[in-house]
Design a protein around this motif. Structure first.
Motif, PDB file in Angstrom:
ATOM      1  N   GLU A 279       0.835  -1.201   0.000  1.00  0.00           N
ATOM      2  CA  GLU A 279       0.000   0.000   0.000  1.00  0.00           C
ATOM      3  C   GLU A 279       0.877   1.263   0.000  1.00  0.00           C
ATOM      4  OE1 GLU A 279      -3.535   2.119  -0.108  1.00  0.00           O
ATOM      5  OE2 GLU A 279      -3.176  -0.004  -0.395  1.00  0.00           O
ATOM      6  N   LYS A 280       1.932   1.255   0.782  1.00  0.00           N
ATOM      7  CA  LYS A 280       2.840   2.408   0.835  1.00  0.00           C
ATOM      8  C   LYS A 280       3.510   2.618  -0.526  1.00  0.00           C
ATOM      9  CE  LYS A 280       4.605   5.590   3.386  1.00  0.00           C
ATOM     10  NZ  LYS A 280       3.778   6.736   3.693  1.00  0.00           N
TER      11      LYS A 280
ATOM     12  N   TYR B 260      -3.222   1.263  -8.883  1.00  0.00           N
ATOM     13  CA  TYR B 260      -4.208   0.241  -8.526  1.00  0.00           C
ATOM     14  C   TYR B 260      -4.383  -0.786  -9.631  1.00  0.00           C
ATOM     15  CZ  TYR B 260      -8.458  -1.974  -6.917  1.00  0.00           C
ATOM     16  OH  TYR B 260      -9.376  -2.902  -6.507  1.00  0.00           O
ATOM     17  N   ASN B 261      -4.438  -0.317 -10.887  1.00  0.00           N
ATOM     18  CA  ASN B 261      -4.667  -1.260 -11.985  1.00  0.00           C
ATOM     19  C   ASN B 261      -3.663  -1.106 -13.127  1.00  0.00           C
ATOM     20  OD1 ASN B 261      -5.485   1.096 -13.150  1.00  0.00           O
ATOM     21  ND2 ASN B 261      -7.651   0.554 -13.224  1.00  0.00           N
TER      22      ASN B 261
ATOM     23  N   TYR C 260      -6.813   5.864  -5.675  1.00  0.00           N
ATOM     24  CA  TYR C 260      -5.669   6.783  -5.769  1.00  0.00           C
ATOM     25  C   TYR C 260      -6.031   7.933  -6.709  1.00  0.00           C
ATOM     26  CZ  TYR C 260      -3.486   2.762  -3.661  1.00  0.00           C
ATOM     27  OH  TYR C 260      -3.225   1.711  -2.844  1.00  0.00           O
ATOM     28  N   ARG C 261      -7.150   8.545  -6.418  1.00  0.00           N
ATOM     29  CA  ARG C 261      -7.749   9.580  -7.265  1.00  0.00           C
ATOM     30  C   ARG C 261      -6.866  10.816  -7.344  1.00  0.00           C
ATOM     31  NH1 ARG C 261     -11.784  13.518  -5.805  1.00  0.00           N
ATOM     32  NH2 ARG C 261     -11.670  12.611  -3.734  1.00  0.00           N
TER      33      ARG C 261
ATOM     34  N   ARG D  35      -6.176   5.179  -1.435  1.00  0.00           N
ATOM     35  CA  ARG D  35      -6.987   4.187  -2.142  1.00  0.00           C
ATOM     36  C   ARG D  35      -8.477   4.345  -1.889  1.00  0.00           C
ATOM     37  NH1 ARG D  35      -6.210  -2.326  -1.679  1.00  0.00           N
ATOM     38  NH2 ARG D  35      -7.961  -2.881  -2.971  1.00  0.00           N
ATOM     39  N   TYR D  36      -8.840   4.790  -0.698  1.00  0.00           N
ATOM     40  CA  TYR D  36     -10.248   4.906  -0.351  1.00  0.00           C
ATOM     41  C   TYR D  36     -10.749   6.346  -0.449  1.00  0.00           C
ATOM     42  CZ  TYR D  36      -9.094   0.302   1.234  1.00  0.00           C
ATOM     43  OH  TYR D  36      -8.647  -0.996   1.278  1.00  0.00           O
ATOM     44  N   ASN D  37      -9.937   7.237  -1.002  1.00  0.00           N
ATOM     45  CA  ASN D  37     -10.274   8.650  -1.200  1.00  0.00           C
ATOM     46  C   ASN D  37     -10.651   9.334   0.111  1.00  0.00           C
ATOM     47  OD1 ASN D  37      -9.865   8.519  -4.016  1.00  0.00           O
ATOM     48  ND2 ASN D  37     -11.843   7.515  -4.204  1.00  0.00           N
TER      49      ASN D  37
END
Length: 143
Positions: free
Chosen positions: A35-36, A91-92, A104-105, A124-126
């Motif tokens: 995640e980091k 993410y993708n 990761y908006r 990731r979760y905004n």
């Protein structure tokens, strides 16, 4: 005196429990590190976009692009982006776009009156802002 070779059931269970504990600690660390790393990749993407915006402004008499969304921004700064496309979303692993901006908006806002932009990347979760970059000059405690 009995000389059995092998392990008892208790010894095998203890070894399995110890391995399971070590595995659970290791897998948690792995996912935190993953995640980091994704957050760092998103932060670097934002810095690439910022450099491209500054290059755009250099060629456009100091003005930054007015864009509604990442697709429009990409088209305006395309020639300054590496490979002509926005960096990949961690993410993708697809280039950022309006359709690919949920994890990761990245947000871009531009105020033409101040000729100031703000770039922000979210986790990731905004929920948590990872980094905010801007060309706006902020004067603290002044009139």
């Amino acid at each position: 005196m009995r000389k059995d070779k092998g392990f008892t059931l208790i010894e095998i269970i203890i070894v399995i429990v110890v391995i399971a504990i070590l595995f659970s600690v290791g897998i948690g660390s792995y996912y935190r590190a993953l995640e980091k790393t994704r957050e760092n990749v998103a932060t670097q993407a934002l810095k690439i976009i910022q450099i491209s915006l500054e290059m755009y402004a250099t060629e456009n008499e100091g003005s930054y692009p007015l864009a509604n969304g990442l697709n429009e921004l990409r088209e305006k700064i395309k020639k300054f982006l590496p490979g002509g496309n926005l960096p990949a979303n961690p993410y993708n692993d697809q280039p950022y776009s309006d359709e690919n901006n949920s994890y990761y908006r990245i947000t871009y806002t531009y105020n033409p009156l101040e000729n100031a932009y703000t770039l922000t990347v979210w986790d990731r979760y905004n929920i948590k802002r990872l980094i905010l970059l801007s060309n706006r000059i902020v004067i603290k405690g002044g009139n």
